[in-house]
Design a protein around this motif. Sequence first.
Motif, PDB file in Angstrom:
ATOM      1  N   THR A   1       0.834  -1.198   0.000  1.00 24.04           N
ATOM      2  CA  THR A   1       0.000   0.000   0.000  1.00 24.04           C
ATOM      3  C   THR A   1       0.873   1.255   0.000  1.00 24.04           C
ATOM      4  O   THR A   1       1.757   1.400   0.837  1.00 24.04           O
ATOM      5  N   ILE A   2       0.617   2.144  -0.929  1.00 25.16           N
ATOM      6  CA  ILE A   2       1.427   3.353  -1.073  1.00 25.16           C
ATOM      7  C   ILE A   2       1.337   4.219   0.178  1.00 25.16           C
ATOM      8  O   ILE A   2       0.248   4.548   0.647  1.00 25.16           O
ATOM      9  N   GLY A   3       2.502   4.579   0.734  1.00 25.03           N
ATOM     10  CA  GLY A   3       2.562   5.491   1.870  1.00 25.03           C
ATOM     11  C   GLY A   3       2.114   4.918   3.194  1.00 25.03           C
ATOM     12  O   GLY A   3       2.004   5.654   4.175  1.00 25.03           O
ATOM     13  N   PHE A   4       1.883   3.597   3.245  1.00 25.97           N
ATOM     14  CA  PHE A   4       1.404   2.992   4.494  1.00 25.97           C
ATOM     15  C   PHE A   4       2.496   3.002   5.553  1.00 25.97           C
ATOM     16  O   PHE A   4       3.673   2.766   5.265  1.00 25.97           O
TER      17      PHE A   4
ATOM     18  N   VAL B   1      -7.479   6.483  10.566  1.00 22.34           N
ATOM     19  CA  VAL B   1      -8.934   6.430  10.420  1.00 22.34           C
ATOM     20  C   VAL B   1      -9.361   5.599   9.225  1.00 22.34           C
ATOM     21  O   VAL B   1     -10.538   5.589   8.855  1.00 22.34           O
ATOM     22  N   GLY B   2      -8.420   4.871   8.609  1.00 21.56           N
ATOM     23  CA  GLY B   2      -8.738   4.067   7.438  1.00 21.56           C
ATOM     24  C   GLY B   2      -8.417   4.795   6.150  1.00 21.56           C
ATOM     25  O   GLY B   2      -8.204   6.022   6.126  1.00 21.56           O
ATOM     26  N   ASP B   3      -8.370   4.037   5.038  1.00 23.15           N
ATOM     27  CA  ASP B   3      -8.060   4.583   3.712  1.00 23.15           C
ATOM     28  C   ASP B   3      -6.712   5.293   3.691  1.00 23.15           C
ATOM     29  O   ASP B   3      -6.519   6.258   2.944  1.00 23.15           O
ATOM     30  N   ASN B   4      -5.794   4.830   4.548  1.00 25.75           N
ATOM     31  CA  ASN B   4      -4.438   5.390   4.605  1.00 25.75           C
ATOM     32  C   ASN B   4      -4.434   6.861   5.013  1.00 25.75           C
ATOM     33  O   ASN B   4      -3.550   7.635   4.610  1.00 25.75           O
TER      34      ASN B   4
ATOM     35  N   ASN C   1     -10.895  17.667   7.145  1.00 30.53           N
ATOM     36  CA  ASN C   1      -9.543  17.485   6.628  1.00 30.53           C
ATOM     37  C   ASN C   1      -8.850  16.290   7.273  1.00 30.53           C
ATOM     38  O   ASN C   1      -8.985  16.051   8.478  1.00 30.53           O
ATOM     39  N   TYR C   2      -8.108  15.559   6.453  1.00 33.78           N
ATOM     40  CA  TYR C   2      -7.285  14.446   6.915  1.00 33.78           C
ATOM     41  C   TYR C   2      -5.898  14.595   6.307  1.00 33.78           C
ATOM     42  O   TYR C   2      -5.677  15.436   5.410  1.00 33.78           O
ATOM     43  N   TYR C   3      -4.995  13.755   6.773  1.00 33.10           N
ATOM     44  CA  TYR C   3      -3.591  13.883   6.366  1.00 33.10           C
ATOM     45  C   TYR C   3      -3.059  12.524   5.934  1.00 33.10           C
ATOM     46  O   TYR C   3      -3.433  11.487   6.492  1.00 33.10           O
ATOM     47  N   THR C   4      -2.214  12.527   4.914  1.00 32.00           N
ATOM     48  CA  THR C   4      -1.744  11.262   4.357  1.00 32.00           C
ATOM     49  C   THR C   4      -0.362  11.415   3.741  1.00 32.00           C
ATOM     50  O   THR C   4       0.035  12.516   3.340  1.00 32.00           O
ATOM     51  N   ARG C   5       0.360  10.284   3.692  1.00 32.13           N
ATOM     52  CA  ARG C   5       1.634  10.226   2.968  1.00 32.13           C
ATOM     53  C   ARG C   5       1.427   9.640   1.580  1.00 32.13           C
ATOM     54  O   ARG C   5       2.334   9.645   0.759  1.00 32.13           O
ATOM     55  N   SER C   6       0.239   9.145   1.322  1.00 33.37           N
ATOM     56  CA  SER C   6      -0.061   8.536   0.035  1.00 33.37           C
ATOM     57  C   SER C   6      -0.233   9.619  -1.023  1.00 33.37           C
ATOM     58  O   SER C   6      -0.972  10.580  -0.827  1.00 33.37           O
TER      59      SER C   6
ATOM     60  N   VAL D   1      -7.855  14.066  -6.862  1.00 34.78           N
ATOM     61  CA  VAL D   1      -8.416  13.338  -5.728  1.00 34.78           C
ATOM     62  C   VAL D   1      -7.593  12.089  -5.426  1.00 34.78           C
ATOM     63  O   VAL D   1      -6.778  11.642  -6.245  1.00 34.78           O
ATOM     64  N   THR D   2      -7.827  11.524  -4.248  1.00 33.37           N
ATOM     65  CA  THR D   2      -7.208  10.259  -3.852  1.00 33.37           C
ATOM     66  C   THR D   2      -7.999   9.104  -4.459  1.00 33.37           C
ATOM     67  O   THR D   2      -9.049   9.295  -5.084  1.00 33.37           O
ATOM     68  N   ASP D   3      -7.509   7.878  -4.243  1.00 33.38           N
ATOM     69  CA  ASP D   3      -8.226   6.701  -4.729  1.00 33.38           C
ATOM     70  C   ASP D   3      -9.592   6.562  -4.086  1.00 33.38           C
ATOM     71  O   ASP D   3     -10.492   5.922  -4.636  1.00 33.38           O
ATOM     72  N   SER D   4      -9.763   7.147  -2.891  1.00 33.24           N
ATOM     73  CA  SER D   4     -11.046   7.089  -2.187  1.00 33.24           C
ATOM     74  C   SER D   4     -11.975   8.238  -2.556  1.00 33.24           C
ATOM     75  O   SER D   4     -13.088   8.339  -2.031  1.00 33.24           O
ATOM     76  N   GLY D   5     -11.522   9.124  -3.453  1.00 30.81           N
ATOM     77  CA  GLY D   5     -12.342  10.246  -3.886  1.00 30.81           C
ATOM     78  C   GLY D   5     -12.216  11.492  -3.041  1.00 30.81           C
ATOM     79  O   GLY D   5     -12.955  12.471  -3.255  1.00 30.81           O
ATOM     80  N   ASP D   6     -11.276  11.508  -2.079  1.00 22.57           N
ATOM     81  CA  ASP D   6     -11.077  12.703  -1.254  1.00 22.57           C
ATOM     82  C   ASP D   6     -10.277  13.741  -2.042  1.00 22.57           C
ATOM     83  O   ASP D   6      -9.273  13.411  -2.671  1.00 22.57           O
ATOM     84  N   LYS D   7     -10.716  14.985  -1.977  1.00 21.95           N
ATOM     85  CA  LYS D   7     -10.052  16.051  -2.740  1.00 21.95           C
ATOM     86  C   LYS D   7      -8.739  16.469  -2.084  1.00 21.95           C
ATOM     87  O   LYS D   7      -8.668  16.644  -0.868  1.00 21.95           O
TER      88      LYS D   7
END
Length: 260
Positions: A31-34, A191-194, A115-120, A132-138
Amino acid sequence: MIRGLYTAVTGLITGEAKQSMVSNNLANASTIGFKSDSLSIKKFDDVLIQNYDKMVNGVNTKNVIGSLSMGSQIDDLNTYFSEGVLQTTDKATDFAIEGKGFFTVQRDNGIDNKNYYTRSGNYHVDGQGYLVTDSGDKVLCKNKGTNAIEPLFVGDGKLQVDKSGNISVNGDNTHKFNTVDFADYKTLKKVGDNLFEAANPIQNQNITVKQNTLEKSNVNVANEMVEMMTIMRNFESNQKVLQAMDETLGKAVNEVGTVR
């Protein structure tokens, strides 16, 4: 004997939790950025064992036998934020942060935008033209003209990003990735979805961003496999102890004192 049952069972419970954590790490090895997790285990407070069987001058006197451990329990969940290996790709919508920092994304949950934060950084352009992300988040960016933090509209344009995170669409440099960091990474909660959830992000516009690059998972598969085998052996040991105690108690109940 009964106390021993509790001690063995707590070992089984913590072993099951650790096994679940290792399984999740292995499942996300690609998983990218996991970021991998681990569980810290601690023991329950020792219990002082004593009785009054000792006789001194005809009087029952307290006799301290010693302390007894009541088993183990989960202490803390630890996430390792070490950087994964950076891998070059051929997609213009693939990004990676070199060093510390996180991208900011926005999720519409039907009530408000959060808002959420990710390394992906494996993004794409959706049907409405937004990044957007793979989950559709902008993916949120800073508008250089208005200083507003907003989703990035790409449309059919050509996307180019420099190492400072400045974004150009068809050569028009209007936005910059809204990259952040945190003073204490222990405040970050998965919180899920990386994605991570946390308060008080620190705006960090000095983060190095690489286009056509993805950060791979930081899971060490070999270490996780060794950890899994260790957990399985410990689980089997506790299981055998529990079985032996159960058989002993069964004999005590059914055989001791039986008239023959």
